[in-house]
Motif scaffolding. Structure first.
Motif, mmCIF file in Angstrom:
data_model
loop_
_atom_site.group_PDB
_atom_site.id
_atom_site.type_symbol
_atom_site.label_atom_id
_atom_site.label_comp_id
_atom_site.label_asym_id
_atom_site.label_seq_id
_atom_site.Cartn_x
_atom_site.Cartn_y
_atom_site.Cartn_z
ATOM 1 N N HIS A 284 -48.083 -77.898 -6.749
ATOM 2 C CA HIS A 284 -49.371 -77.646 -6.092
ATOM 3 C C HIS A 284 -49.147 -77.846 -4.587
ATOM 4 C CE1 HIS A 284 -53.462 -78.884 -4.794
ATOM 5 N NE2 HIS A 284 -53.927 -78.304 -5.873
ATOM 6 N N HIS A 285 -49.919 -77.143 -3.768
ATOM 7 C CA HIS A 285 -49.756 -77.285 -2.314
ATOM 8 C C HIS A 285 -49.822 -78.744 -1.859
ATOM 9 C CE1 HIS A 285 -51.372 -72.898 -1.798
ATOM 10 N NE2 HIS A 285 -50.152 -72.942 -2.297
ATOM 11 N N GLY A 286 -50.596 -79.543 -2.592
ATOM 12 C CA GLY A 286 -50.732 -80.963 -2.233
ATOM 13 C C GLY A 286 -49.406 -81.694 -2.261
ATOM 14 N N ASN A 287 -48.504 -81.258 -3.138
ATOM 15 C CA ASN A 287 -47.176 -81.877 -3.210
ATOM 16 C C ASN A 287 -46.111 -80.941 -2.652
ATOM 17 O OD1 ASN A 287 -45.382 -84.002 -3.864
ATOM 18 N ND2 ASN A 287 -44.805 -82.979 -5.779
ATOM 19 N N LEU A 288 -46.513 -80.115 -1.703
ATOM 20 C CA LEU A 288 -45.560 -79.194 -1.083
ATOM 21 C C LEU A 288 -45.694 -79.220 0.442
ATOM 22 C CD1 LEU A 288 -43.533 -76.817 -1.120
ATOM 23 C CD2 LEU A 288 -45.476 -75.271 -1.442
ATOM 24 N N ILE A 289 -46.905 -78.966 0.922
ATOM 25 C CA ILE A 289 -47.081 -78.820 2.378
ATOM 26 C C ILE A 289 -46.696 -80.104 3.142
ATOM 27 C CG2 ILE A 289 -48.624 -77.962 4.206
ATOM 28 C CD1 ILE A 289 -48.292 -75.937 1.937
ATOM 29 N N PRO A 290 -47.062 -81.308 2.662
ATOM 30 C CA PRO A 290 -46.633 -82.497 3.416
ATOM 31 C C PRO A 290 -45.109 -82.573 3.554
ATOM 32 C CG PRO A 290 -48.322 -83.096 1.825
ATOM 33 C CD PRO A 290 -47.921 -81.675 1.521
ATOM 34 N N TRP A 291 -44.378 -82.138 2.515
ATOM 35 C CA TRP A 291 -42.903 -82.159 2.582
ATOM 36 C C TRP A 291 -42.403 -81.056 3.498
ATOM 37 C CZ3 TRP A 291 -42.287 -86.733 1.057
ATOM 38 C CH2 TRP A 291 -42.944 -87.247 -0.053
ATOM 39 N N GLN A 292 -43.104 -79.909 3.508
ATOM 40 C CA GLN A 292 -42.720 -78.836 4.458
ATOM 41 C C GLN A 292 -42.814 -79.345 5.889
ATOM 42 O OE1 GLN A 292 -45.262 -75.450 3.775
ATOM 43 N NE2 GLN A 292 -44.069 -74.705 2.030
ATOM 44 N N LEU A 293 -43.930 -80.014 6.209
ATOM 45 C CA LEU A 293 -44.123 -80.508 7.577
ATOM 46 C C LEU A 293 -43.058 -81.541 7.938
ATOM 47 C CD1 LEU A 293 -48.016 -80.869 7.855
ATOM 48 C CD2 LEU A 293 -46.556 -79.093 8.818
ATOM 49 N N LEU A 294 -42.774 -82.424 6.972
ATOM 50 C CA LEU A 294 -41.763 -83.450 7.217
ATOM 51 C C LEU A 294 -40.392 -82.805 7.441
ATOM 52 C CD1 LEU A 294 -40.935 -86.509 7.179
ATOM 53 C CD2 LEU A 294 -40.529 -86.217 4.721
#
Ligand SMILES: Cc1ncc(COP(=O)(O)O)c(C=O)c1O
Length: 406
Positions: A121-131
């Motif tokens: 889900h984006h919730g467990n994807l986008i934060p890692w993309q930003l990091l």
């Protein structure tokens, strides 16, 4: 489990939609709330409303006791070894952001790899993309097979000496796949990588034991498991949380403050800056109590029975494609599907005419939609108050919609 009796606890299930009795099948997005949860929140505001952890007056002490009692209930619910590792957040998304910002910024270096799955889900994807973007790190993805099972045969090849973290969902909100977490945790740990588990679709339906699972972090949202919105949980191993810098800063998360510096409060409060969502935390406590009284094994069995029935019936309809593992395997109680020649939004609108609420769209999982090669799907998701006759009515309505729209 007696769903007919349970339904009486959920006032919203008594309403009609478009003149028809509501059939609510959008539980993976958010669940409905029973009287004990609604009443606990009302009672808090009517009798004990005060800020917590700071006032010696009676209301302040009552509010603090209720809030911390909710933490103890959550701690037992997920079998966390200690309450220090149970942090209240706004939800799963905030919990992922907390770990990405705090643990991630201090542990991820240029060239490091974070291993996710194609199911996220984006919730467990986008934060890692930003990091990854900030640190010059790389995201690596574990693929699935055509029925949505993760390709564990490829896991060892993807776990390298550059892997710093594995962040994976416990159950897919699109495919319904239930992930074999123990196996993933064992192999990730053997490769020296801690594991973050997105438990948003697991905690409402499957008993959670973070100790047995062995994961380092586990996140979930209260609103998908009978609790209110605006509250969720991050469980973390205290030895990891101790070493992590704060996420949000301000009041409550400090022990002592000087004009130019501060020292941090003990766990779990180090990660709970400012006035938290007191009423919702207390409401989540009531939700957990409600689920405990029913028994999570009974909740799981009921969900399995409904999803099996839905999968089997939908598969017999001509032109319907269902996604995810077959009915013979354990699934999160949801089924995503498409009807040939019908846009999922049109299907959802047709079902709404009959009082049936399903979700249609990309389910905050764009990369997975691309992997499936579809623009979106319709999704029916079940919970403990749904009945077999509702599943039957839903399948009949899909059949009618197909006749009408195709
Ligand atoms: C698998 C999964 N992860 C994360 C989330 C995000 O949860 P929230 O919006 O409550 O933070 C959801 C919500 O649908 C989800 O299904």
């Amino acid at each position: 489990m007696n769903s007919e009796a349970i339904r009486k606890d959920f006032p919203i299930l008594g309403r009609t939609v478009q003149g028809k009795p509501l059939i609510y099948l959008d539980n993976a997005a958010t669940s409905q709330k029973p009287y004990p949860v609604i009443e606990q929140i009302t009672s808090y505001y009517e009798r004990s409303n005060a800020n917590i952890h700071r006032s010696v007056h009676t209301l302040g002490e009552e509010a603090t006791a209720l809030y911390e009692a909710a933490r103890d209930m959550v701690c037992r619910f997920i079998h966390a070894p200690s309450r220090e590792g149970v942090i209240f957040t706004r939800g799963t998304t905030e919990a992922v952001n907390l770990v990405a910002a705090s643990w991630g910024r201090t542990h991820i270096q240029p060239g490091d790899e974070i291993l996710l799955s194609v199911l996220e889900h984006h919730g467990n994807l986008i934060p890692w993309q930003l990091l990854a973007e900030e640190k010059g790190a790389k995201l690596v993805f574990l693929d699935m097979d055509e029925e949505g099972r993760l390709r564990l045969d490829k896991l060892d090849r993807l776990l390298t000496d550059r892997t710093r973290l594995v962040a994976v969902t416990a159950a897919s909100n699109v495919m319904g796949t239930v992930i074999p977490l123990r196996r993933i945790v064992e192999r990730a740990h053997a490769a020296g990588a801690p594991v973050f588990v997105d438990g948003a679709q697991m905690a409402p339906h499957i008993p959670v034991n973070v100790r047995e699972m062995g994961c380092d972090f586990f996140a979930f949202s209260g609103h998908k498991m009978l609790g209110p919105t605006g509250i969720g949980v991050l469980y973390g191993k205290p030895e990891l949380l101790e070493k992590m810098p704060p996420f949000l800063a301000g009041g409550e998360m400090v022990r002592e403050v000087w004009p130019d510096r501060a020292s941090w409060n003990a766990l779990p409060w180090k990660f709970e800056a400012g006035t938290p969502n007191i009423a919702s935390a207390i409401g989540l406590g009531a939700a957990v109590k409600y689920l405990d009284q029913l028994g999570m094994e009974a909740v799981r069995t009921h969900g399995q029975a409904l999803v099996r029935e839905a999968l089997t019936a939908l598969s017999t309809l001509e032109g319907v494609t269902v996604y995810g593992p077959p009915a013979s395997e354990e699934r999160a109680p949801l089924v995503s599907f498409n009807c040939q020649g019908i846009h999922p939004h049109d299907l959802a609108a047709a079902l709404d005419e009959e009082g049936i609420a399903v979700r249609a769209g990309r389910h905050c999982a764009d990369p997975l939609m691309k992997r499936l090669g579809v623009a979106g799907t319709a999704r029916a998701s079940f919970y403990l108050y749904n009945t077999r006759s509702e599943v039957e009515a839903f399948v009949q309505s899909v059949q009618r919609a197909i006749a009408l729209l195709s």
